[in-house]
Design a protein around this motif. Structure first.
Motif, PDB file in Angstrom:
ATOM      1  N   LYS A 144      62.611  62.180  29.683  1.00 26.25           N
ATOM      2  CA  LYS A 144      63.018  61.456  28.486  1.00 26.25           C
ATOM      3  C   LYS A 144      61.991  61.704  27.384  1.00 26.25           C
ATOM      4  CE  LYS A 144      65.424  58.544  26.016  1.00 26.25           C
ATOM      5  NZ  LYS A 144      66.820  58.843  25.632  1.00 26.25           N
ATOM      6  N   VAL A 145      62.485  62.148  26.255  1.00 19.20           N
ATOM      7  CA  VAL A 145      61.626  62.349  25.087  1.00 19.20           C
ATOM      8  C   VAL A 145      62.150  61.455  23.974  1.00 19.20           C
ATOM      9  CG1 VAL A 145      60.769  64.025  23.395  1.00 19.20           C
ATOM     10  CG2 VAL A 145      61.207  64.762  25.751  1.00 19.20           C
ATOM     11  N   TYR A 146      61.312  60.612  23.433  1.00 22.66           N
ATOM     12  CA  TYR A 146      61.677  59.820  22.255  1.00 22.66           C
ATOM     13  C   TYR A 146      61.188  60.541  21.013  1.00 22.66           C
ATOM     14  CZ  TYR A 146      62.838  55.669  25.062  1.00 22.66           C
ATOM     15  OH  TYR A 146      63.405  54.790  25.942  1.00 22.66           O
ATOM     16  N   ASN A 155      57.656  62.174  21.745  1.00 20.07           N
ATOM     17  CA  ASN A 155      56.890  61.356  22.676  1.00 20.07           C
ATOM     18  C   ASN A 155      57.585  61.427  24.028  1.00 20.07           C
ATOM     19  OD1 ASN A 155      55.331  59.446  23.962  1.00 20.07           O
ATOM     20  ND2 ASN A 155      56.322  57.694  22.965  1.00 20.07           N
ATOM     21  N   GLN A 156      57.060  62.263  24.910  1.00 18.27           N
ATOM     22  CA  GLN A 156      57.687  62.378  26.234  1.00 18.27           C
ATOM     23  C   GLN A 156      57.227  61.241  27.121  1.00 18.27           C
ATOM     24  OE1 GLN A 156      57.924  66.246  28.005  1.00 18.27           O
ATOM     25  NE2 GLN A 156      59.020  65.452  29.794  1.00 18.27           N
ATOM     26  N   VAL A 157      58.198  60.494  27.614  1.00 18.83           N
ATOM     27  CA  VAL A 157      57.907  59.275  28.358  1.00 18.83           C
ATOM     28  C   VAL A 157      58.158  59.457  29.858  1.00 18.83           C
ATOM     29  CG1 VAL A 157      58.634  56.884  28.618  1.00 18.83           C
ATOM     30  CG2 VAL A 157      58.381  57.835  26.347  1.00 18.83           C
ATOM     31  N   LEU A 158      59.139  60.303  30.211  1.00 13.61           N
ATOM     32  CA  LEU A 158      59.398  60.584  31.625  1.00 13.61           C
ATOM     33  C   LEU A 158      59.336  62.081  31.875  1.00 13.61           C
ATOM     34  CD1 LEU A 158      62.435  58.209  32.371  1.00 13.61           C
ATOM     35  CD2 LEU A 158      60.021  57.788  32.879  1.00 13.61           C
ATOM     36  N   PHE A 159      58.728  62.452  33.001  1.00 11.25           N
ATOM     37  CA  PHE A 159      58.519  63.859  33.360  1.00 11.25           C
ATOM     38  C   PHE A 159      59.127  64.132  34.734  1.00 11.25           C
ATOM     39  CE2 PHE A 159      55.180  62.528  30.539  1.00 11.25           C
ATOM     40  CZ  PHE A 159      54.899  63.618  29.726  1.00 11.25           C
ATOM     41  N   ASP A 160      60.192  64.928  34.778  1.00 11.86           N
ATOM     42  CA  ASP A 160      60.738  65.423  36.057  1.00 11.86           C
ATOM     43  C   ASP A 160      60.776  64.391  37.177  1.00 11.86           C
ATOM     44  OD1 ASP A 160      61.147  67.935  34.982  1.00 11.86           O
ATOM     45  OD2 ASP A 160      59.102  68.602  35.460  1.00 11.86           O
ATOM     46  N   ILE A 161      61.450  63.292  36.907  1.00  9.18           N
ATOM     47  CA  ILE A 161      61.541  62.259  37.949  1.00  9.18           C
ATOM     48  C   ILE A 161      62.615  62.636  38.966  1.00  9.18           C
ATOM     49  CG2 ILE A 161      62.124  59.849  38.432  1.00  9.18           C
ATOM     50  CD1 ILE A 161      59.716  59.661  36.795  1.00  9.18           C
ATOM     51  N   ASP A 162      62.211  62.743  40.234  1.00  8.29           N
ATOM     52  CA  ASP A 162      63.148  62.940  41.341  1.00  8.29           C
ATOM     53  C   ASP A 162      63.125  61.674  42.186  1.00  8.29           C
ATOM     54  OD1 ASP A 162      63.856  65.597  40.771  1.00  8.29           O
ATOM     55  OD2 ASP A 162      62.070  66.345  41.816  1.00  8.29           O
ATOM     56  N   LEU A 163      64.307  61.169  42.487  1.00  8.63           N
ATOM     57  CA  LEU A 163      64.360  59.912  43.232  1.00  8.63           C
ATOM     58  C   LEU A 163      65.660  59.876  44.027  1.00  8.63           C
ATOM     59  CD1 LEU A 163      62.220  57.687  43.004  1.00  8.63           C
ATOM     60  CD2 LEU A 163      63.714  56.520  41.379  1.00  8.63           C
ATOM     61  N   GLU A 164      65.576  59.410  45.265  1.00 13.77           N
ATOM     62  CA  GLU A 164      66.785  59.264  46.061  1.00 13.77           C
ATOM     63  C   GLU A 164      66.758  57.877  46.680  1.00 13.77           C
ATOM     64  OE1 GLU A 164      68.386  63.121  47.933  1.00 13.77           O
ATOM     65  OE2 GLU A 164      67.923  61.801  49.616  1.00 13.77           O
ATOM     66  N   ILE A 165      67.837  57.152  46.534  1.00 17.53           N
ATOM     67  CA  ILE A 165      67.864  55.789  47.059  1.00 17.53           C
ATOM     68  C   ILE A 165      69.042  55.624  47.999  1.00 17.53           C
ATOM     69  CG2 ILE A 165      68.058  53.353  46.440  1.00 17.53           C
ATOM     70  CD1 ILE A 165      66.838  54.259  43.698  1.00 17.53           C
ATOM     71  N   GLY A 214      70.596  52.808  34.793  1.00 17.57           N
ATOM     72  CA  GLY A 214      71.673  51.863  34.509  1.00 17.57           C
ATOM     73  C   GLY A 214      72.642  52.349  33.452  1.00 17.57           C
ATOM     74  N   ALA A 215      72.514  53.599  33.030  1.00 16.25           N
ATOM     75  CA  ALA A 215      73.410  54.190  32.040  1.00 16.25           C
ATOM     76  C   ALA A 215      73.417  53.404  30.732  1.00 16.25           C
ATOM     77  CB  ALA A 215      74.831  54.322  32.598  1.00 16.25           C
ATOM     78  N   LEU A 216      72.322  52.714  30.455  1.00 15.36           N
ATOM     79  CA  LEU A 216      72.177  52.043  29.163  1.00 15.36           C
ATOM     80  C   LEU A 216      71.558  53.018  28.174  1.00 15.36           C
ATOM     81  CD1 LEU A 216      70.690  48.686  30.501  1.00 15.36           C
ATOM     82  CD2 LEU A 216      72.988  48.986  29.555  1.00 15.36           C
ATOM     83  N   ASP A 217      70.995  54.088  28.702  1.00  7.44           N
ATOM     84  CA  ASP A 217      70.343  55.109  27.892  1.00  7.44           C
ATOM     85  C   ASP A 217      70.570  56.446  28.611  1.00  7.44           C
ATOM     86  OD1 ASP A 217      68.807  56.296  25.968  1.00  7.44           O
ATOM     87  OD2 ASP A 217      66.899  55.407  26.598  1.00  7.44           O
ATOM     88  N   ARG A 218      70.498  57.530  27.854  1.00  7.28           N
ATOM     89  CA  ARG A 218      70.701  58.842  28.479  1.00  7.28           C
ATOM     90  C   ARG A 218      69.373  59.582  28.613  1.00  7.28           C
ATOM     91  NH1 ARG A 218      75.954  60.765  28.865  1.00  7.28           N
ATOM     92  NH2 ARG A 218      77.499  59.599  27.664  1.00  7.28           N
ATOM     93  N   PRO A 219      69.219  60.360  29.691  1.00  2.43           N
ATOM     94  CA  PRO A 219      67.997  61.159  29.800  1.00  2.43           C
ATOM     95  C   PRO A 219      68.054  62.321  28.816  1.00  2.43           C
ATOM     96  CG  PRO A 219      69.480  61.687  31.606  1.00  2.43           C
ATOM     97  CD  PRO A 219      70.129  60.575  30.827  1.00  2.43           C
ATOM     98  N   THR A 220      66.899  62.871  28.454  1.00  5.24           N
ATOM     99  CA  THR A 220      66.867  64.073  27.616  1.00  5.24           C
ATOM    100  C   THR A 220      67.332  65.270  28.435  1.00  5.24           C
ATOM    101  OG1 THR A 220      65.036  63.087  26.384  1.00  5.24           O
ATOM    102  CG2 THR A 220      65.378  65.466  26.118  1.00  5.24           C
ATOM    103  N   THR A 235      75.520  61.399  34.271  1.00  3.86           N
ATOM    104  CA  THR A 235      75.057  62.185  33.133  1.00  3.86           C
ATOM    105  C   THR A 235      76.184  63.027  32.525  1.00  3.86           C
ATOM    106  OG1 THR A 235      73.960  63.357  34.960  1.00  3.86           O
ATOM    107  CG2 THR A 235      72.558  62.341  33.338  1.00  3.86           C
ATOM    108  N   ARG A 236      77.322  63.129  33.226  1.00  7.16           N
ATOM    109  CA  ARG A 236      78.439  63.912  32.690  1.00  7.16           C
ATOM    110  C   ARG A 236      79.551  63.059  32.102  1.00  7.16           C
ATOM    111  NH1 ARG A 236      78.892  69.587  35.180  1.00  7.16           N
ATOM    112  NH2 ARG A 236      76.769  69.823  35.915  1.00  7.16           N
ATOM    113  N   LEU A 237      79.403  61.741  32.154  1.00  5.24           N
ATOM    114  CA  LEU A 237      80.473  60.875  31.662  1.00  5.24           C
ATOM    115  C   LEU A 237      80.372  60.679  30.149  1.00  5.24           C
ATOM    116  CD1 LEU A 237      80.389  58.065  34.408  1.00  5.24           C
ATOM    117  CD2 LEU A 237      81.808  60.116  34.350  1.00  5.24           C
ATOM    118  N   ASN A 238      81.506  60.510  29.488  1.00  3.82           N
ATOM    119  CA  ASN A 238      81.462  60.162  28.062  1.00  3.82           C
ATOM    120  C   ASN A 238      81.257  58.654  27.904  1.00  3.82           C
ATOM    121  OD1 ASN A 238      83.956  58.752  28.138  1.00  3.82           O
ATOM    122  ND2 ASN A 238      85.092  60.657  27.833  1.00  3.82           N
ATOM    123  N   GLU A 239      81.120  58.193  26.670  1.00  5.34           N
ATOM    124  CA  GLU A 239      80.742  56.795  26.437  1.00  5.34           C
ATOM    125  C   GLU A 239      81.716  55.798  27.067  1.00  5.34           C
ATOM    126  OE1 GLU A 239      77.862  55.751  25.331  1.00  5.34           O
ATOM    127  OE2 GLU A 239      77.279  57.853  25.061  1.00  5.34           O
TER     128      GLU A 239
END
Ligand SMILES: Nc1ncnc2c1ncn2[C@@H]1O[C@H](COP(=O)(O)OP(=O)(O)O)[C@@H](O)[C@H]1O
Ligand SMILES: [Mg+2]
Length: 262
Positions: free
Chosen positions: A18-20, A26-36, A60-66, A78-82
């Motif tokens: 994520k870059v703001y 301002n890069q806030v998230l870097f290559d986050i990999d997570l499996e739950i 939570g799909a309240l925001d989109r990743p860069t 990440t492929r869904l429209n609004e």
């Protein structure tokens, strides 16, 4: 050909960044990999400003990743429209925030039913019944007709928890849900979340800055400067072998280990 996410994985994040900002990046998230896994209760901890809320909002799909990909409950969000995204959010996700955002003019019961009003449906008797069940589950059967101002902070947060569960979401996201509560209400709220997790098999991702509270979950993911720095099961915390082996790698700063060594 079956390329669906296996059922036991509830969420898979791959290379989320994520870059703001455009001119000043301002890069806030870097290559986050997570499996739950389905039914897992995970805490995300980390210092203030490390990107926890940004990550949770993206999950939570309240925001989109860069960039990066996110699959939740078999859907690649990440492929869904609004429109698809907001429908997905309403059906599959429950949210609990630090400030509960209850509507002051409405009763506890009406607040729990609010997500269905937002979906432009007046609640069916069945749904009303479910709202009442949820309020009983969180210990508020006597307070259904009370307005938020007539409830304590802990009780208000419990209404918000019941509200997050009204659409029976497979996954609940909570951002500092107890950040506003005293110690006693904090442990009660956590106990309650764990109980819901056990009884309804709801997957939980809870952001907290309270390490002690986080140790009550199944797994802790620690975010530092927008990267996953540690990811470990909490039962390991009580396993001496784990500490001897993993301490130098994972837990350089872990007070609990220091206490154990004394
Ligand atoms: N909407 C935004 N626009 C620009 N920068 C933001 C925005 N939201 C958060 N940030 C920045 O991203 C970083 C991480 O913030 P956040 O995810 O809220 O951290 P945390 O929840 O771990 O405290 C901070 O430096 C913050 O200032
Ligand atoms: Mg935050």
């Amino acid at each position: 050909m079956d390329n669906k996410t296996p059922v036991e994985i509830m969420l898979k994040a791959s290379k989320i960044t994520k870059v703001y900002g455009k001119t000043i990046r301002n890069q806030v998230l870097f290559d986050i990999d997570l499996e739950i896994k389905k039914g897992e209760f995970m805490s995300i901890i980390g210092p203030s400003g490390s990107g926890k809320s940004t990550l949770l909002n993206i999950i939570g799909a309240l925001d989109r990743p860069t960039s990066g990909e996110l699959t939740i409950d078999g859907k690649e969000t990440t492929r869904l429209n609004e429109v698809e995204l907001s429908d997905f959010r309403n059906r599959s996700l429950g949210f609990i925030f630090q400030f509960h955002y209850l509507l002051p003019a409405f009763t506890a019961l009406e607040n729990v039913l609010m997500p269905s009003w937002i979906m432009n449906k007046s609640p069916s008797p069945k749904l009303k019944g479910r709202a009442k069940e949820l309020l009983s589950m969180v210990g508020l059967s006597e307070k259904m007709d009370s307005k938020p101002a007539e409830l304590s902070g802990g009780q208000q947060q419990r209404v918000a928890i019941a509200r997050s569960l009204i659409n029976t979401p497979p996954i609940v996201l909570a951002d500092e849900p107890t950040g506003n509560l005293d110690t006693e209400s904090t442990s009660q709220v956590y106990e309650l979340l764990r109980e819901i997790n056990r009884e309804l098999h709801t997957t939980f991702i809870v952001v907290t800055h309270d390490r002690r509270i986080a140790s009550k979950s199944d797994r802790i993911v620690e975010i530092v400067d927008g990267r996953v720095q540690k990811d470990y099961p909490t039962d390991a915390i009580n396993d001496e072998g784990f500490w001897q082996e993993a301490y130098p790698i994972y837990c350089k700063y872990c007070k609990k280990y220091e206490e154990k060594r004394k």
